[in-house]
Design an enzyme around this catalytic site. Sequence first.
Site, mmCIF file in Angstrom:
data_model
loop_
_atom_site.group_PDB
_atom_site.id
_atom_site.type_symbol
_atom_site.label_atom_id
_atom_site.label_comp_id
_atom_site.label_asym_id
_atom_site.label_seq_id
_atom_site.Cartn_x
_atom_site.Cartn_y
_atom_site.Cartn_z
ATOM 1 N N CYS A 76 0.846 -1.202 0.000
ATOM 2 C CA CYS A 76 0.000 0.000 0.000
ATOM 3 C C CYS A 76 0.880 1.251 0.000
ATOM 4 C CB CYS A 76 -0.910 -0.006 1.225
ATOM 5 S SG CYS A 76 -1.940 1.471 1.331
ATOM 6 N N CYS A 78 0.511 4.318 0.867
ATOM 7 C CA CYS A 78 0.146 5.454 1.733
ATOM 8 C C CYS A 78 1.372 6.188 2.265
ATOM 9 C CB CYS A 78 -0.704 4.967 2.910
ATOM 10 S SG CYS A 78 -2.276 4.251 2.406
ATOM 11 N N ASP A 120 21.171 42.803 -4.188
ATOM 12 C CA ASP A 120 21.154 44.251 -4.359
ATOM 13 C C ASP A 120 21.871 44.851 -3.147
ATOM 14 O OD1 ASP A 120 20.396 46.794 -5.362
ATOM 15 O OD2 ASP A 120 18.739 46.849 -3.946
ATOM 16 N N THR A 122 21.452 48.615 -1.768
ATOM 17 C CA THR A 122 20.635 49.531 -0.967
ATOM 18 C C THR A 122 19.320 48.888 -0.547
ATOM 19 O OG1 THR A 122 21.594 51.377 -2.185
ATOM 20 C CG2 THR A 122 19.621 51.834 -0.881
ATOM 21 N N ASP A 319 14.948 44.480 -3.329
ATOM 22 C CA ASP A 319 13.771 45.056 -2.675
ATOM 23 C C ASP A 319 13.086 46.140 -3.491
ATOM 24 O OD1 ASP A 319 15.794 47.019 -2.415
ATOM 25 O OD2 ASP A 319 14.769 47.877 -0.682
ATOM 26 N N ASP A 405 2.598 -1.423 7.486
ATOM 27 C CA ASP A 405 2.022 -0.389 6.630
ATOM 28 C C ASP A 405 1.616 0.833 7.447
ATOM 29 O OD1 ASP A 405 0.748 0.740 4.240
ATOM 30 O OD2 ASP A 405 -1.117 0.329 5.317
#
Length: 428
Positions: A76, A78, A120, A122, A319, A405
Amino acid sequence: VEATAADNTIARVVKLVEEAQESKAPTERFIDGFSRWYTPAVVLVATLVAVLPPLLGFGSWGAWVYKGLAILLIGCPCALVISTPAAIAAGLAAGARRGLLMKGGAVLEQAGRLTAIAFDKTGTLTAGRPKVTDIVAPDGADDHRAVLAAAASLEVGSSHPLALAILAEAAERGVAVRPASDVAALPGKGVAGRLDGAALFLGSVAAAGEAAGLDEALRGRIAGLARAGKSVSVLTRDGRVVGLVAMRDEPRPDAAQGLEALQAAGIRTIMLTGDNQATARAVAASLGIEVRAELLPADKQRIVRELQAEGHRVGKVGDGINDAPALAAADLGIAMGGGTDVALETADAAVLHGRVTDVADMIGLSRGVMANIRQNITIALGLKAVFLVTTVAGVTGLWPAILADTGATVLVTANAMRLLGWRGSAAG
């Protein structure tokens, strides 16, 4: 009123989290696809185990049908199917709790694969707010506190970033500030006014040089400050230079630590900025990062493409609107907290608290989640393999198969839930 309730930052974050939880990671999609083949294969194997041996005369029907049912239970899927989404969901939740917003499992998985990150300057590596770094009072002129008080008197009521930096420094040092009279802004030059009957001027080096003249010693001091990436304003009183105020957008307190963590994780870091070479190199030297300066938005995007052409998986952190093209071009775009709406919408992820260390934490969380997924898959398939062999050999039966299982499902879920305890480097 600037926006409706549905358009505010919190509402957008909630919407992005909901979309993130609906997005599947590549590993999750692979497991789902694998399960579509795995389940019929298990049914076929169980059927063959139940039917073939008794047809060939190797035992009774009852014994082999019993083994076939046990194999069907063991097989199974699952535990296998839940192993990845449970870890992804826990990882996304743990990140969101620490201000790391990732738009889906695919983003979470991609973060751990990055080999280069472009920042970046600043507002990303730096706070985005200038800070007074030096106050110089030439020989025979006023002392530092007097220079600061006079400069601040001209800036009372101003919202200019440099003015706010001077006023903040005066407040931090406990310097009393009296507003100057007849204050007037001189476009492109500076600001002028009167205090205690004296004419004050605070402005650019060029403007001060025209009005008062600068001797070689002062020009040398100014050049040295400029080489350190600082903006210099000159203060004059009645046409005589009485002081210099140097300011710089200083790195975030955690910037060096965050970059060191990324470099320790084997990630190349580079700073992309539109600022001049002197300022960029001064900041980069203090942080120990590669730098490319005097760039337009298209240049940043081009450099991201060049890094990708070198074989790097590239992340871009920024930003502002100028960062949007590079954020979109990168394998993973990360918006820094407090950034523009354009950056937040373009990026794949966001660092809401604005800490550089959070970028390293995001990488660490991603790698932790992927390690957890590999553990879960090993647990799920390993237990199935062991009990498949022991069932066919007659060592285990139906009840151990049921326990195996169910146990595998519980184990992988519990292992994934451990990620909810992740706190990152900012814990405490």
